[in-house]
Scaffold this motif. Structure first.
Motif, PDB file in Angstrom:
ATOM      1  N   PRO A  90       0.805  -1.224   0.000  1.00  0.00           N
ATOM      2  CA  PRO A  90       0.000   0.000   0.000  1.00  0.00           C
ATOM      3  C   PRO A  90       0.836   1.272   0.000  1.00  0.00           C
ATOM      4  CG  PRO A  90      -0.009  -0.987   2.186  1.00  0.00           C
ATOM      5  CD  PRO A  90       0.662  -1.977   1.269  1.00  0.00           C
ATOM      6  N   LEU A  91       2.021   1.225   0.582  1.00  0.00           N
ATOM      7  CA  LEU A  91       2.850   2.431   0.640  1.00  0.00           C
ATOM      8  C   LEU A  91       3.379   2.805  -0.733  1.00  0.00           C
ATOM      9  CD1 LEU A  91       4.838   1.779   3.930  1.00  0.00           C
ATOM     10  CD2 LEU A  91       2.861   3.254   3.597  1.00  0.00           C
ATOM     11  N   GLY A  92       3.643   1.803  -1.582  1.00  0.00           N
ATOM     12  CA  GLY A  92       4.146   2.080  -2.918  1.00  0.00           C
ATOM     13  C   GLY A  92       3.084   2.572  -3.867  1.00  0.00           C
ATOM     14  N   SER A  93       1.841   2.597  -3.407  1.00  0.00           N
ATOM     15  CA  SER A  93       0.724   2.945  -4.285  1.00  0.00           C
ATOM     16  C   SER A  93       0.205   4.355  -4.075  1.00  0.00           C
ATOM     17  CB  SER A  93      -0.421   1.949  -4.071  1.00  0.00           C
ATOM     18  OG  SER A  93       0.017   0.629  -4.284  1.00  0.00           O
ATOM     19  N   VAL A  94       0.852   5.129  -3.202  1.00  0.00           N
ATOM     20  CA  VAL A  94       0.366   6.479  -2.920  1.00  0.00           C
ATOM     21  C   VAL A  94       1.453   7.532  -3.135  1.00  0.00           C
ATOM     22  CG1 VAL A  94      -1.488   5.811  -1.380  1.00  0.00           C
ATOM     23  CG2 VAL A  94       0.796   6.104  -0.441  1.00  0.00           C
ATOM     24  N   GLY A  95       2.454   7.196  -3.948  1.00  0.00           N
ATOM     25  CA  GLY A  95       3.470   8.173  -4.308  1.00  0.00           C
ATOM     26  C   GLY A  95       4.286   8.643  -3.119  1.00  0.00           C
ATOM     27  N   PRO A  96       4.695   9.927  -3.113  1.00  0.00           N
ATOM     28  CA  PRO A  96       5.537  10.457  -2.029  1.00  0.00           C
ATOM     29  C   PRO A  96       4.903  10.313  -0.650  1.00  0.00           C
ATOM     30  CG  PRO A  96       5.496  11.978  -3.888  1.00  0.00           C
ATOM     31  CD  PRO A  96       4.472  10.923  -4.179  1.00  0.00           C
ATOM     32  N   MET A  97       3.579  10.277  -0.575  1.00  0.00           N
ATOM     33  CA  MET A  97       2.921  10.110   0.709  1.00  0.00           C
ATOM     34  C   MET A  97       3.326   8.806   1.382  1.00  0.00           C
ATOM     35  SD  MET A  97      -1.163  10.021   1.560  1.00  0.00           S
ATOM     36  CE  MET A  97      -1.436  11.505   0.609  1.00  0.00           C
ATOM     37  N   GLY A  98       3.593   7.776   0.564  1.00  0.00           N
ATOM     38  CA  GLY A  98       4.005   6.498   1.119  1.00  0.00           C
ATOM     39  C   GLY A  98       5.307   6.595   1.888  1.00  0.00           C
ATOM     40  N   ARG A  99       6.254   7.373   1.366  1.00  0.00           N
ATOM     41  CA  ARG A  99       7.536   7.551   2.070  1.00  0.00           C
ATOM     42  C   ARG A  99       7.339   8.300   3.383  1.00  0.00           C
ATOM     43  NH1 ARG A  99       8.952   8.420  -3.345  1.00  0.00           N
ATOM     44  NH2 ARG A  99       8.892  10.692  -3.150  1.00  0.00           N
ATOM     45  N   GLN A 100       6.437   9.261   3.390  1.00  0.00           N
ATOM     46  CA  GLN A 100       6.159  10.000   4.618  1.00  0.00           C
ATOM     47  C   GLN A 100       5.547   9.087   5.679  1.00  0.00           C
ATOM     48  OE1 GLN A 100       3.645  13.247   3.420  1.00  0.00           O
ATOM     49  NE2 GLN A 100       5.130  14.040   1.943  1.00  0.00           N
ATOM     50  N   ILE A 101       4.608   8.236   5.270  1.00  0.00           N
ATOM     51  CA  ILE A 101       3.975   7.321   6.219  1.00  0.00           C
ATOM     52  C   ILE A 101       4.990   6.316   6.738  1.00  0.00           C
ATOM     53  CG2 ILE A 101       2.228   5.521   6.471  1.00  0.00           C
ATOM     54  CD1 ILE A 101       0.565   7.064   4.396  1.00  0.00           C
ATOM     55  N   ALA A 102       5.855   5.812   5.840  1.00  0.00           N
ATOM     56  CA  ALA A 102       6.884   4.858   6.258  1.00  0.00           C
ATOM     57  C   ALA A 102       7.813   5.476   7.293  1.00  0.00           C
ATOM     58  CB  ALA A 102       7.668   4.378   5.043  1.00  0.00           C
ATOM     59  N   ALA A 103       8.123   6.763   7.134  1.00  0.00           N
ATOM     60  CA  ALA A 103       8.998   7.437   8.094  1.00  0.00           C
ATOM     61  C   ALA A 103       8.299   7.609   9.442  1.00  0.00           C
ATOM     62  CB  ALA A 103       9.422   8.799   7.547  1.00  0.00           C
ATOM     63  N   MET A 104       6.973   7.775   9.423  1.00  0.00           N
ATOM     64  CA  MET A 104       6.214   7.943  10.660  1.00  0.00           C
ATOM     65  C   MET A 104       6.059   6.627  11.417  1.00  0.00           C
ATOM     66  SD  MET A 104       3.205  10.437   9.201  1.00  0.00           S
ATOM     67  CE  MET A 104       2.197  10.227  10.672  1.00  0.00           C
ATOM     68  N   TYR A 105       6.057   5.514  10.679  1.00  0.00           N
ATOM     69  CA  TYR A 105       5.826   4.198  11.285  1.00  0.00           C
ATOM     70  C   TYR A 105       6.958   3.247  10.861  1.00  0.00           C
ATOM     71  CZ  TYR A 105       1.132   6.089  11.995  1.00  0.00           C
ATOM     72  OH  TYR A 105       0.059   6.875  12.357  1.00  0.00           O
ATOM     73  N   PRO A 106       8.146   3.394  11.438  1.00  0.00           N
ATOM     74  CA  PRO A 106       9.276   2.543  11.037  1.00  0.00           C
ATOM     75  C   PRO A 106       8.954   1.063  11.211  1.00  0.00           C
ATOM     76  CG  PRO A 106      10.008   4.340  12.457  1.00  0.00           C
ATOM     77  CD  PRO A 106       8.512   4.348  12.502  1.00  0.00           C
ATOM     78  N   GLY A 107       9.386   0.279  10.252  1.00  0.00           N
ATOM     79  CA  GLY A 107       9.165  -1.160  10.325  1.00  0.00           C
ATOM     80  C   GLY A 107       7.798  -1.614   9.876  1.00  0.00           C
ATOM     81  N   LEU A 108       6.976  -0.695   9.378  1.00  0.00           N
ATOM     82  CA  LEU A 108       5.623  -1.033   8.949  1.00  0.00           C
ATOM     83  C   LEU A 108       5.682  -1.966   7.737  1.00  0.00           C
ATOM     84  CD1 LEU A 108       2.668  -0.244   9.661  1.00  0.00           C
ATOM     85  CD2 LEU A 108       2.855   1.544   7.905  1.00  0.00           C
ATOM     86  N   GLU A 109       5.008  -3.107   7.840  1.00  0.00           N
ATOM     87  CA  GLU A 109       4.990  -4.083   6.752  1.00  0.00           C
ATOM     88  C   GLU A 109       3.571  -4.578   6.537  1.00  0.00           C
ATOM     89  OE1 GLU A 109       7.675  -7.262   7.553  1.00  0.00           O
ATOM     90  OE2 GLU A 109       9.470  -5.998   7.384  1.00  0.00           O
ATOM     91  N   PHE A 110       3.274  -4.922   5.296  1.00  0.00           N
ATOM     92  CA  PHE A 110       1.950  -5.432   4.953  1.00  0.00           C
ATOM     93  C   PHE A 110       2.088  -6.676   4.097  1.00  0.00           C
ATOM     94  CE2 PHE A 110       1.340  -0.965   5.831  1.00  0.00           C
ATOM     95  CZ  PHE A 110       0.174  -0.952   6.585  1.00  0.00           C
ATOM     96  N   ARG A 111       1.059  -7.525   4.132  1.00  0.00           N
ATOM     97  CA  ARG A 111       0.973  -8.692   3.256  1.00  0.00           C
ATOM     98  C   ARG A 111      -0.497  -8.977   2.998  1.00  0.00           C
ATOM     99  NH1 ARG A 111      -1.041 -12.927   5.965  1.00  0.00           N
ATOM    100  NH2 ARG A 111      -0.773 -13.019   8.246  1.00  0.00           N
ATOM    101  N   GLU A 112      -0.745  -9.766   1.961  1.00  0.00           N
ATOM    102  CA  GLU A 112      -2.119 -10.168   1.681  1.00  0.00           C
ATOM    103  C   GLU A 112      -2.664 -11.043   2.806  1.00  0.00           C
ATOM    104  OE1 GLU A 112      -2.995 -12.194  -1.884  1.00  0.00           O
ATOM    105  OE2 GLU A 112      -2.781 -10.419  -3.159  1.00  0.00           O
ATOM    106  N   PRO A 113      -3.955 -10.968   3.069  1.00  0.00           N
ATOM    107  CA  PRO A 113      -4.573 -11.975   3.935  1.00  0.00           C
ATOM    108  C   PRO A 113      -4.424 -13.364   3.312  1.00  0.00           C
ATOM    109  CG  PRO A 113      -6.056 -10.116   3.581  1.00  0.00           C
ATOM    110  CD  PRO A 113      -4.922  -9.950   2.624  1.00  0.00           C
TER     111      PRO A 113
END
Length: 230
Positions: A90-113
């Motif tokens: 999801p972070l790679g799908s929102v452009g520069p906003m994704g990098r900002q969110i990643a910086a706010m939540y270090p270590g954030l990871e996602f996977r499919e259910p």
């Protein structure tokens, strides 16, 4: 019919729980950031049993909690195939906003259910004793959808995600967004509904198709064939 909503996380995304009534099976729509606690409270209070999680689109604020909710209750996530890639990235799908969110939540990871089902335009879903019609409404994302249904007394309602808000529409400037497609979706899939159709948006208060037709500046001037009913 039971429809309950609460705003989840810093994005204040509306998470919906829909069921035929208390003590029944239910579907969950758009479990956003930190939605798990709110869902547990609603489900316990009404003695509900989730059978599916439905996603109006793949943006992070609408699917943040989809994997723990789905895997915790052993239920599938339903999403349009155009947005399925966002479940794992999801972070790679929102452009520069994704990098900002990643910086706010270090270590954030996602996977499919563990279980994922795909939504098709015009599909009739029979889940939890409910019938929901899927309309593909690209514009906010390529895979945005809305869900149409009606209460037992015939009141139509629309779970609109980020396609339509009270007084606004979803942004179209993120990857996969399109102003042209958004206008077509609003004209051909939303404004064709009866004015009394209740609109349950992804953010903010409930509205109606008629209210937005007459007062929403983003849909002024759009013309549609009148009176498509559920």
């Amino acid at each position: 019919m039971l429809v309950e909503a609460f705003a989840a996380g810093v994005f204040q995304t509306n998470c919906y729980v829909v069921a035929p009534g208390p003590g029944e099976s239910c579907v969950v729509v758009d479990p956003g950031q930190d939605a798990e606690e709110g869902l547990r409270e609603v489900i316990a209070r009404h003695r509900l049993s989730p059978v599916a999680v439905l996603l109006t689109h793949g943006h992070l604020d609408h699917m943040w909690s989809v994997t723990p909710v789905c895997d915790g209750d052993d239920v599938p996530a339903w999403i349009h195939p155009e947005d399925r890639h966002m479940l794992a990235d999801p972070l790679g799908s929102v452009g520069p906003m994704g990098r900002q969110i990643a910086a706010m939540y270090p270590g954030l990871e996602f996977r499919e259910p563990r279980s994922v089902e795909t939504l098709d335009d015009g599909a009739e879903l029979e889940l939890a004793g409910l019938r929901l019609t899927v309309d593909h409404t690209p514009g906010h994302t390529r895979g945005s959808v809305v869900f149409r249904s009606a209460t037992e007394d015939g009141q139509p309602f629309l779970i609109a995600g980020d396609t339509l808000f009270q007084g606004g529409i979803g942004r179209t400037d993120l990857p996969g967004g399109s102003s042209e497609e958004m206008m077509a979706s609003l004209r051909d899939k939303i404004l064709t509904l009866a004015d009394g159709t209740a609109v349950l948006p992804g953010h903010g208060p409930m509205t109606t198709v008629g209210q937005e037709r007459t007062s929403n500046p983003f849909v002024q001037g759009l013309t549609s064939a009148p009176g498509r009913h559920l």
